[in-house]
Design an enzyme around this catalytic site. Structure first.
Site, PDB file in Angstrom:
ATOM      1  N   LYS A 134       0.837  -1.197   0.000  1.00 15.17           N
ATOM      2  CA  LYS A 134       0.000   0.000   0.000  1.00 15.17           C
ATOM      3  C   LYS A 134       0.873   1.249   0.000  1.00 15.17           C
ATOM      4  O   LYS A 134       1.764   1.388   0.842  1.00 15.17           O
ATOM      5  CB  LYS A 134      -0.905   0.024   1.242  1.00 15.17           C
ATOM      6  CG  LYS A 134      -1.842   1.220   1.253  1.00 15.17           C
ATOM      7  CD  LYS A 134      -2.815   1.147   2.416  1.00 15.17           C
ATOM      8  CE  LYS A 134      -2.285   1.734   3.692  1.00 15.17           C
ATOM      9  NZ  LYS A 134      -2.033   3.177   3.656  1.00 15.17           N
TER      10      LYS A 134
ATOM     11  N   ASP B 155      -3.493   4.274  -1.761  1.00 17.15           N
ATOM     12  CA  ASP B 155      -4.411   4.730  -0.708  1.00 17.15           C
ATOM     13  C   ASP B 155      -4.360   6.256  -0.591  1.00 17.15           C
ATOM     14  O   ASP B 155      -3.736   6.800   0.314  1.00 17.15           O
ATOM     15  CB  ASP B 155      -3.972   4.045   0.597  1.00 17.15           C
ATOM     16  CG  ASP B 155      -4.772   4.490   1.804  1.00 17.15           C
ATOM     17  OD1 ASP B 155      -5.920   4.932   1.639  1.00 17.15           O
ATOM     18  OD2 ASP B 155      -4.241   4.367   2.935  1.00 17.15           O
ATOM     19  N   LEU B 156      -5.003   6.924  -1.556  1.00 21.32           N
ATOM     20  CA  LEU B 156      -4.973   8.396  -1.527  1.00 21.32           C
ATOM     21  C   LEU B 156      -6.291   8.977  -1.022  1.00 21.32           C
ATOM     22  O   LEU B 156      -6.431  10.192  -0.894  1.00 21.32           O
ATOM     23  CB  LEU B 156      -4.590   8.950  -2.911  1.00 21.32           C
ATOM     24  CG  LEU B 156      -3.177   8.547  -3.374  1.00 21.32           C
ATOM     25  CD1 LEU B 156      -2.854   9.142  -4.736  1.00 21.32           C
ATOM     26  CD2 LEU B 156      -2.107   8.960  -2.360  1.00 21.32           C
ATOM     27  N   LYS B 157      -7.249   8.100  -0.739  1.00 21.95           N
ATOM     28  CA  LYS B 157      -8.514   8.516  -0.106  1.00 21.95           C
ATOM     29  C   LYS B 157      -9.059   9.799  -0.724  1.00 21.95           C
ATOM     30  O   LYS B 157      -9.216  10.821  -0.049  1.00 21.95           O
ATOM     31  CB  LYS B 157      -8.319   8.731   1.401  1.00 21.95           C
ATOM     32  CG  LYS B 157      -7.829   7.524   2.162  1.00 21.95           C
ATOM     33  CD  LYS B 157      -7.802   7.811   3.657  1.00 21.95           C
ATOM     34  CE  LYS B 157      -7.245   6.682   4.465  1.00 21.95           C
ATOM     35  NZ  LYS B 157      -5.801   6.458   4.301  1.00 21.95           N
ATOM     36  N   PHE B 158      -9.373   9.720  -2.018  1.00 26.59           N
ATOM     37  CA  PHE B 158      -9.857  10.931  -2.699  1.00 26.59           C
ATOM     38  C   PHE B 158     -11.164  11.424  -2.081  1.00 26.59           C
ATOM     39  O   PHE B 158     -12.064  10.640  -1.783  1.00 26.59           O
ATOM     40  CB  PHE B 158     -10.067  10.657  -4.188  1.00 26.59           C
ATOM     41  CG  PHE B 158      -8.802  10.301  -4.926  1.00 26.59           C
ATOM     42  CD1 PHE B 158      -7.652  11.066  -4.790  1.00 26.59           C
ATOM     43  CD2 PHE B 158      -8.763   9.194  -5.762  1.00 26.59           C
ATOM     44  CE1 PHE B 158      -6.477  10.744  -5.473  1.00 26.59           C
ATOM     45  CE2 PHE B 158      -7.603   8.858  -6.450  1.00 26.59           C
ATOM     46  CZ  PHE B 158      -6.460   9.627  -6.310  1.00 26.59           C
TER      47      PHE B 158
ATOM     48  N   ASP C 247     -13.397  14.908  -2.924  1.00 28.89           N
ATOM     49  CA  ASP C 247     -13.472  16.208  -3.612  1.00 28.89           C
ATOM     50  C   ASP C 247     -14.767  16.219  -4.409  1.00 28.89           C
ATOM     51  O   ASP C 247     -15.584  15.302  -4.260  1.00 28.89           O
ATOM     52  CB  ASP C 247     -12.232  16.352  -4.530  1.00 28.89           C
ATOM     53  CG  ASP C 247     -11.808  17.808  -4.702  1.00 28.89           C
ATOM     54  OD1 ASP C 247     -12.685  18.654  -4.956  1.00 28.89           O
ATOM     55  OD2 ASP C 247     -10.607  18.092  -4.587  1.00 28.89           O
TER      56      ASP C 247
ATOM     57  N   THR D 221     -10.069   4.537  11.151  1.00 30.91           N
ATOM     58  CA  THR D 221      -9.902   3.709  12.344  1.00 30.91           C
ATOM     59  C   THR D 221      -9.217   4.457  13.493  1.00 30.91           C
ATOM     60  O   THR D 221      -9.118   3.944  14.594  1.00 30.91           O
ATOM     61  CB  THR D 221      -9.100   2.431  12.005  1.00 30.91           C
ATOM     62  OG1 THR D 221      -7.990   2.811  11.203  1.00 30.91           O
ATOM     63  CG2 THR D 221      -9.939   1.431  11.262  1.00 30.91           C
TER      64      THR D 221
ATOM     65  N   GLN E  60      -3.855   4.372  16.470  1.00 30.26           N
ATOM     66  CA  GLN E  60      -5.094   3.695  16.093  1.00 30.26           C
ATOM     67  C   GLN E  60      -5.930   3.488  17.351  1.00 30.26           C
ATOM     68  O   GLN E  60      -5.407   3.156  18.409  1.00 30.26           O
ATOM     69  CB  GLN E  60      -4.787   2.318  15.464  1.00 30.26           C
ATOM     70  CG  GLN E  60      -3.970   2.379  14.184  1.00 30.26           C
ATOM     71  CD  GLN E  60      -4.790   2.819  12.984  1.00 30.26           C
ATOM     72  OE1 GLN E  60      -5.882   3.358  13.127  1.00 30.26           O
ATOM     73  NE2 GLN E  60      -4.251   2.603  11.791  1.00 30.26           N
TER      74      GLN E  60
ATOM     75  N   ARG F 230       3.032  -0.250  10.648  1.00 34.03           N
ATOM     76  CA  ARG F 230       4.114  -0.223  11.635  1.00 34.03           C
ATOM     77  C   ARG F 230       4.447  -1.565  12.301  1.00 34.03           C
ATOM     78  O   ARG F 230       5.633  -1.847  12.506  1.00 34.03           O
ATOM     79  CB  ARG F 230       3.822   0.862  12.689  1.00 34.03           C
ATOM     80  CG  ARG F 230       3.990   2.262  12.112  1.00 34.03           C
ATOM     81  CD  ARG F 230       3.306   3.325  12.929  1.00 34.03           C
ATOM     82  NE  ARG F 230       1.868   3.252  12.786  1.00 34.03           N
ATOM     83  CZ  ARG F 230       1.012   4.091  13.382  1.00 34.03           C
ATOM     84  NH1 ARG F 230       1.471   5.049  14.163  1.00 34.03           N
ATOM     85  NH2 ARG F 230      -0.286   3.975  13.179  1.00 34.03           N
TER      86      ARG F 230
HETATM   87  O1  C5P Z   1       0.944   1.513  10.910  1.00 39.00           O
HETATM   88  P1  C5P Z   1      -0.505   1.100  10.811  1.00 39.00           P
HETATM   89  O2  C5P Z   1      -0.664  -0.414  10.806  1.00 39.00           O
HETATM   90  O3  C5P Z   1      -1.381   1.790  11.816  1.00 39.00           O
HETATM   91  O4  C5P Z   1      -0.936   1.595   9.359  1.00 39.00           O
HETATM   92  C1  C5P Z   1      -2.268   1.557   8.928  1.00 39.00           C
HETATM   93  C2  C5P Z   1      -2.341   2.116   7.545  1.00 39.00           C
HETATM   94  O5  C5P Z   1      -3.703   2.085   7.123  1.00 39.00           O
HETATM   95  C3  C5P Z   1      -1.880   3.570   7.435  1.00 39.00           C
HETATM   96  O6  C5P Z   1      -1.231   3.686   6.172  1.00 39.00           O
HETATM   97  C4  C5P Z   1      -3.173   4.378   7.423  1.00 39.00           C
HETATM   98  O7  C5P Z   1      -3.078   5.541   6.649  1.00 39.00           O
HETATM   99  C5  C5P Z   1      -4.140   3.383   6.761  1.00 39.00           C
HETATM  100  N1  C5P Z   1      -5.551   3.556   7.073  1.00 39.00           N
HETATM  101  C6  C5P Z   1      -6.051   3.561   8.356  1.00 39.00           C
HETATM  102  N2  C5P Z   1      -7.388   3.734   8.593  1.00 39.00           N
HETATM  103  C7  C5P Z   1      -8.235   3.873   7.580  1.00 39.00           C
HETATM  104  C8  C5P Z   1      -7.741   3.860   6.261  1.00 39.00           C
HETATM  105  C9  C5P Z   1      -6.380   3.681   6.040  1.00 39.00           C
HETATM  106  O8  C5P Z   1      -5.307   3.389   9.295  1.00 39.00           O
HETATM  107  N3  C5P Z   1      -9.538   3.983   7.800  1.00 39.00           N
END
Ligand code: C5P
Length: 238
Positions: free
Chosen positions: A38, A65-68, A70, A125, A195, A216
Site C-alpha cells: 500500500k 491509498d490516496l482517499k480521494f 473532492d 480507524t 489507532q 508499523r
Molecule cells: O501503521 P498502521 O498499521 O497503523 O498503518 C495503517 C495504515 O492504514 C496507514 O497507512 C493508514 O493511513 C491506513 N488507514 C487507516 N485507517 C483507515 C484507512 C487507512 O489506518 N480507515
C-alpha cells in the site's frame, strides 16, 4: 519466498516510509506472492507516480491509498489517473457522497478487466465515538460505518475500508462478495500507536475481513519479512 496459506496475499503492507530508499529496501526483501503493498499519502507525495510504477512493474499488487475526497468530477479524473498507473486498488471517502462514488466508478468503465478495485473509506480507524460527536455526528460509530458502507455498496463500489471491529456487522448486512479491507491491526491488542480501534490479524480474518492493512507492526519490526511470515503462520491455524 512464498506463503502457502489460504490467506496468501491477504496482507497489504502499508509502506509508510519517510524515505523512498527505505521503502525500496523493504520491497527488495519482499515478494509479490507474499503480500500486497500500500502506498499512502506520505510516500506518494514524496516519491510520486514513478515509485508506484516501479513497484507495479516488479509485479506487486499495489493499493494506492490516496482517499480521494473532492467534487465528483475531480475525484473521477483522479481515479482515472490512478488507474493509468496500473494499480490493483484505489479508494475514495464514502462521505464524499453517492454522486461522487458513482462518477468515480463510471470513470473506470473503460478499463474493463484491468479496472482497479474501487473501495471507500467509511470512518477512519483512528476516530472514536467521541471524535464523531465532536464532528457533529450523533449516530453510534457502528451506525455511521454501516450507513457509509451501505451507500458505498449502493454506488456499485467493490468494498470498504473499515475497522475489523465492524467487519462482522458489515459482512452480515452487505453479503459475502463485498470486500472488507481492515487497517488498525496490531499483533498484540495492547499496542495501539494512533489507532483507536485495533484488532489482531487472526481476529480480523475471523470477523470477516478479506484484506489486512498492516503498517508499523511489520515495517518497524526488527525483521519485517519474518514478522510477515509469522502473521501468516497464525492465520494458517484458522
Ligand atoms: O501503521 P498502521 O498499521 O497503523 O498503518 C495503517 C495504515 O492504514 C496507514 O497507512 C493508514 O493511513 C491506513 N488507514 C487507516 N485507517 C483507515 C484507512 C487507512 O489506518 N480507515
Amino acid at each position: 519466498m512464498t506463503s502457502n496459506s489460504n490467506h496468501q496475499k491477504s496482507i497489504i503492507v502499508a509502506l509508510d516510509y519517510a524515505k523512498e530508499s527505505d521503502a525500496l529496501n523493504f520491497v527488495a526483501q519482499c515478494d509479490p506472492t507474499l503480500c500486497r503493498l500500500k502506498v499512502g499519502k506520505e510516500l506518494f507525495t514524496l516519491a510520486g507516480p514513478g515509485f508506484v510504477k516501479k513497484i507495479v512493474n516488479l509485479g506487486f499488487d499495489v493499493f494506492l491509498d490516496l482517499k480521494f475526497h473532492d467534487i465528483p468530477n475531480t475525484v473521477a479524473a483522479a481515479c482515472r489517473a490512478a488507474a493509468d498507473l496500473g494499480v490493483w486498488m484505489i479508494n475514495v471517502h464514502a462521505s464524499g457522497g453517492v454522486t461522487m462514488m458513482e462518477k468515480a466508478l463510471n470513470s473506470l468503465e473503460s478499463y474493463s478487466t484491468s479496472r482497479p478495485k474501487l473501495i471507500a473509506v467509511t470512518v477512519l480507524t483512528s476516530l472514536s465515538q467521541e471524535d464523531l460527536l465532536q464532528l457533529g455526528m450523533k449516530e453510534s460509530l457502528e451506525q455511521q460505518v454501516l450507513r457509509l458502507a451501505t451507500l458505498t455498496q449502493r454506488s456499485g463500489l467493490d468494498g470498504v475500508v473499515c475497522s475489523a471491529r465492524e467487519a462482522s456487522l458489515l459482512r452480515a448486512q452487505l453479503g459475502r462478495e463485498f470486500l472488507l479491507v481492515t487497517p488498525g491491526i496490531r499483533l498484540d491488542a495492547s499496542a495501539q500507536d494512533d489507532q483507536v480501534r485495533v484488532v489482531t490479524p487472526k481476529d480480523a480474518i475471523q470477523l470477516g475481513s478479506n484484506y489486512l492493512v498492516i503498517g508499523r507492526p511489520i515495517t518497524q519490526s526488527k525483521d519485517p519479512i519474518l514478522t510477515l511470515q509469522s502473521i501468516y503462520s497464525t492465520l494458517n491455524t484458522l
